[in-house]
Motif scaffolding. Structure first.
Motif, PDB file in Angstrom:
ATOM      1  N   GLY A  65      10.401  17.110  34.909  1.00 40.55           N
ATOM      2  CA  GLY A  65      10.762  18.376  35.130  1.00 40.55           C
ATOM      3  C   GLY A  65      11.213  19.087  33.673  1.00 40.55           C
ATOM      4  O   GLY A  65      10.467  19.109  32.708  1.00 40.55           O
ATOM      5  N   ASN A  66      12.641  19.596  33.637  1.00 41.24           N
ATOM      6  CA  ASN A  66      12.873  20.056  32.414  1.00 41.24           C
ATOM      7  C   ASN A  66      13.511  19.372  31.151  1.00 41.24           C
ATOM      8  O   ASN A  66      14.562  19.358  30.833  1.00 41.24           O
ATOM      9  CB  ASN A  66      13.962  21.312  32.715  1.00 41.24           C
ATOM     10  CG  ASN A  66      14.378  22.149  31.710  1.00 41.24           C
ATOM     11  OD1 ASN A  66      13.962  22.369  30.731  1.00 41.24           O
ATOM     12  ND2 ASN A  66      15.627  22.823  31.852  1.00 41.24           N
ATOM     13  N   GLY A  67      12.859  18.033  31.128  1.00 40.46           N
ATOM     14  CA  GLY A  67      13.078  17.227  30.246  1.00 40.46           C
ATOM     15  C   GLY A  67      14.645  16.448  30.792  1.00 40.46           C
ATOM     16  O   GLY A  67      15.420  16.012  29.924  1.00 40.46           O
ATOM     17  N   SER A  68      14.544  16.162  31.975  1.00 36.88           N
ATOM     18  CA  SER A  68      15.663  15.676  32.727  1.00 36.88           C
ATOM     19  C   SER A  68      16.189  14.461  31.880  1.00 36.88           C
ATOM     20  O   SER A  68      15.227  13.436  31.670  1.00 36.88           O
ATOM     21  CB  SER A  68      15.808  15.350  34.043  1.00 36.88           C
ATOM     22  OG  SER A  68      15.379  16.657  34.869  1.00 36.88           O
ATOM     23  N   VAL A  69      17.427  14.081  31.689  1.00 41.23           N
ATOM     24  CA  VAL A  69      17.880  12.922  31.078  1.00 41.23           C
ATOM     25  C   VAL A  69      18.822  12.222  32.074  1.00 41.23           C
ATOM     26  O   VAL A  69      19.995  12.836  32.279  1.00 41.23           O
ATOM     27  CB  VAL A  69      18.827  13.123  29.773  1.00 41.23           C
ATOM     28  CG1 VAL A  69      19.108  12.067  29.144  1.00 41.23           C
ATOM     29  CG2 VAL A  69      17.907  13.998  28.749  1.00 41.23           C
ATOM     30  N   SER A  70      18.714  10.903  32.317  1.00 41.95           N
ATOM     31  CA  SER A  70      19.321  10.268  33.365  1.00 41.95           C
ATOM     32  C   SER A  70      20.785  10.232  32.893  1.00 41.95           C
ATOM     33  O   SER A  70      21.090   9.883  31.668  1.00 41.95           O
ATOM     34  CB  SER A  70      18.699   9.032  33.616  1.00 41.95           C
ATOM     35  OG  SER A  70      19.905   8.089  34.239  1.00 41.95           O
ATOM     36  N   SER A  71      21.860  10.198  33.679  1.00 39.71           N
ATOM     37  CA  SER A  71      23.312   9.990  33.084  1.00 39.71           C
ATOM     38  C   SER A  71      23.388   8.561  32.702  1.00 39.71           C
ATOM     39  O   SER A  71      24.267   8.423  31.639  1.00 39.71           O
ATOM     40  CB  SER A  71      24.230  10.283  34.242  1.00 39.71           C
ATOM     41  OG  SER A  71      24.022   9.245  35.398  1.00 39.71           O
ATOM     42  N   ARG A  72      22.650   7.631  33.064  1.00 40.76           N
ATOM     43  CA  ARG A  72      22.614   6.352  32.636  1.00 40.76           C
ATOM     44  C   ARG A  72      22.155   6.276  31.163  1.00 40.76           C
ATOM     45  O   ARG A  72      22.623   5.354  30.507  1.00 40.76           O
ATOM     46  CB  ARG A  72      21.716   5.321  33.261  1.00 40.76           C
ATOM     47  CG  ARG A  72      22.076   5.055  34.714  1.00 40.76           C
ATOM     48  CD  ARG A  72      21.070   4.271  35.342  1.00 40.76           C
ATOM     49  NE  ARG A  72      21.382   2.621  34.564  1.00 40.76           N
ATOM     50  CZ  ARG A  72      20.563   1.751  34.846  1.00 40.76           C
ATOM     51  NH1 ARG A  72      19.412   1.817  35.603  1.00 40.76           N
ATOM     52  NH2 ARG A  72      20.967   0.616  34.386  1.00 40.76           N
ATOM     53  N   VAL A  73      21.427   7.092  30.511  1.00 42.70           N
ATOM     54  CA  VAL A  73      21.049   7.113  29.152  1.00 42.70           C
ATOM     55  C   VAL A  73      21.759   8.130  28.338  1.00 42.70           C
ATOM     56  O   VAL A  73      21.606   7.719  27.112  1.00 42.70           O
ATOM     57  CB  VAL A  73      19.519   7.044  28.957  1.00 42.70           C
ATOM     58  CG1 VAL A  73      18.777   5.809  29.753  1.00 42.70           C
ATOM     59  CG2 VAL A  73      18.884   8.504  29.372  1.00 42.70           C
ATOM     60  N   VAL A  74      22.423   8.874  28.640  1.00 39.00           N
ATOM     61  CA  VAL A  74      23.212  10.039  27.659  1.00 39.00           C
ATOM     62  C   VAL A  74      23.927   9.496  26.836  1.00 39.00           C
ATOM     63  O   VAL A  74      23.827   9.787  25.701  1.00 39.00           O
ATOM     64  CB  VAL A  74      23.839  11.036  28.902  1.00 39.00           C
ATOM     65  CG1 VAL A  74      24.722  11.952  27.953  1.00 39.00           C
ATOM     66  CG2 VAL A  74      22.829  12.144  29.493  1.00 39.00           C
ATOM     67  N   PRO A  75      24.943   8.462  27.050  1.00 42.58           N
ATOM     68  CA  PRO A  75      25.615   7.834  26.192  1.00 42.58           C
ATOM     69  C   PRO A  75      25.007   7.192  25.043  1.00 42.58           C
ATOM     70  O   PRO A  75      25.499   7.281  23.855  1.00 42.58           O
ATOM     71  CB  PRO A  75      26.460   6.851  26.942  1.00 42.58           C
ATOM     72  CG  PRO A  75      26.500   7.371  28.331  1.00 42.58           C
ATOM     73  CD  PRO A  75      25.186   7.781  28.583  1.00 42.58           C
ATOM     74  N   ALA A  76      23.643   6.517  25.050  1.00 37.41           N
ATOM     75  CA  ALA A  76      23.093   5.820  24.343  1.00 37.41           C
ATOM     76  C   ALA A  76      22.462   6.920  23.513  1.00 37.41           C
ATOM     77  O   ALA A  76      22.335   6.513  22.132  1.00 37.41           O
ATOM     78  CB  ALA A  76      22.236   5.021  25.058  1.00 37.41           C
ATOM     79  N   LEU A  77      21.829   7.947  23.948  1.00 36.15           N
ATOM     80  CA  LEU A  77      20.990   9.165  23.422  1.00 36.15           C
ATOM     81  C   LEU A  77      22.537   9.839  22.224  1.00 36.15           C
ATOM     82  O   LEU A  77      22.184   9.964  21.008  1.00 36.15           O
ATOM     83  CB  LEU A  77      20.509  10.087  24.148  1.00 36.15           C
ATOM     84  CG  LEU A  77      19.301   9.665  24.798  1.00 36.15           C
ATOM     85  CD1 LEU A  77      18.889  10.544  25.824  1.00 36.15           C
ATOM     86  CD2 LEU A  77      18.357   8.822  23.930  1.00 36.15           C
ATOM     87  N   GLN A  78      23.623   9.869  22.815  1.00 38.60           N
ATOM     88  CA  GLN A  78      24.472  10.668  21.939  1.00 38.60           C
ATOM     89  C   GLN A  78      24.865   9.588  20.872  1.00 38.60           C
ATOM     90  O   GLN A  78      25.139  10.237  19.694  1.00 38.60           O
ATOM     91  CB  GLN A  78      26.003  10.862  22.854  1.00 38.60           C
ATOM     92  CG  GLN A  78      25.700  11.686  23.973  1.00 38.60           C
ATOM     93  CD  GLN A  78      26.986  12.150  24.853  1.00 38.60           C
ATOM     94  OE1 GLN A  78      27.327  10.888  25.474  1.00 38.60           O
ATOM     95  NE2 GLN A  78      27.650  13.126  24.632  1.00 38.60           N
ATOM     96  N   ALA A  79      25.084   8.380  21.100  1.00 39.32           N
ATOM     97  CA  ALA A  79      25.336   7.420  19.976  1.00 39.32           C
ATOM     98  C   ALA A  79      24.352   7.379  19.021  1.00 39.32           C
ATOM     99  O   ALA A  79      24.600   7.417  17.599  1.00 39.32           O
ATOM    100  CB  ALA A  79      25.565   5.973  20.510  1.00 39.32           C
ATOM    101  N   LEU A  80      22.904   7.403  19.379  1.00 39.63           N
ATOM    102  CA  LEU A  80      21.813   7.553  18.509  1.00 39.63           C
ATOM    103  C   LEU A  80      21.810   8.640  17.795  1.00 39.63           C
ATOM    104  O   LEU A  80      21.484   8.566  16.364  1.00 39.63           O
ATOM    105  CB  LEU A  80      20.489   7.233  19.328  1.00 39.63           C
ATOM    106  CG  LEU A  80      20.157   5.687  19.936  1.00 39.63           C
ATOM    107  CD1 LEU A  80      18.921   5.904  20.905  1.00 39.63           C
ATOM    108  CD2 LEU A  80      20.171   4.811  18.904  1.00 39.63           C
ATOM    109  N   ARG A  81      22.179   9.891  18.528  1.00 36.80           N
ATOM    110  CA  ARG A  81      22.169  10.927  17.389  1.00 36.80           C
ATOM    111  C   ARG A  81      23.253  11.093  16.382  1.00 36.80           C
ATOM    112  O   ARG A  81      23.213  11.300  15.455  1.00 36.80           O
ATOM    113  CB  ARG A  81      22.286  12.230  18.490  1.00 36.80           C
ATOM    114  CG  ARG A  81      22.528  13.525  17.822  1.00 36.80           C
ATOM    115  CD  ARG A  81      21.235  13.726  17.051  1.00 36.80           C
ATOM    116  NE  ARG A  81      21.017  15.020  16.112  1.00 36.80           N
ATOM    117  CZ  ARG A  81      21.167  14.728  14.766  1.00 36.80           C
ATOM    118  NH1 ARG A  81      20.945  13.478  14.263  1.00 36.80           N
ATOM    119  NH2 ARG A  81      21.282  15.676  13.922  1.00 36.80           N
TER     120      ARG A  81
END
Length: 147
Positions: A65-81
């Motif tokens: 859809g609108n580039g949905s991000v699973s709540s399971r991966v949000v913390p990892a993506l925040q840390a990578l950023r």
């Protein structure tokens, strides 16, 4: 296409391209590593972490859809950023894969970029070229809106 009450036109080459581009391939000696991680129901953060560990400077999140991000991966993506890896949300749906900024995720808060109307493969190419000019997420976002 009309998305959330706003009209978007795609028939004319209204975006910057070719000779009007700010990029000059003659001055680019190498392109940075940019990976694509495809998302799906109950996805884990393994692919994202692996891409970053292998040297990716940016990761294209190919969501639904609108580039949905699973709540399971949000913390990892925040840390990578926070570690300097650019996170770019795109969509892998076949038609109408349009990603709106701050609509599905708080992109401003997380300092993420949205691919707008580019599919993951095209977003990857633009990210590689754009990262030869800047690491600034706001400037990258401008490029994703213009191209």
């Amino acid at each position: 296409m009309v998305v959330e009450g706003k009209s978007y036109w795609f028939r004319l080459p209204a975006k910057r391209h070719t000779m009007d581009s700010e990029f000059d391939i003659k001055t680019i000696e190498s392109l940075p590593d940019v990976g694509i991680a495809y998302s799906y129901g109950n996805v884990s953060d393994t692919a994202y972490k692996s891409l970053a560990q292998s040297g990716a400077k940016a990761i294209i999140h190919a969501g639904t859809g609108n580039g949905s991000v699973s709540s399971r991966v949000v913390p990892a993506l925040q840390a990578l950023r926070k570690d300097g890896v650019q996170i770019i949300r795109s969509s892998h749906v076949n038609a109408g894969g349009f990603v709106l900024r701050n609509a599905e995720q708080p992109d401003d808060k997380y300092d993420w970029v949205v691919a707008n109307d580019l599919n993951p493969q095209k977003a990857r190419i633009l990210a590689m070229v754009a990262l030869t000019k800047t690491q600034d997420s706001k400037e990258l976002q401008r490029m994703f809106w213009e191209y």
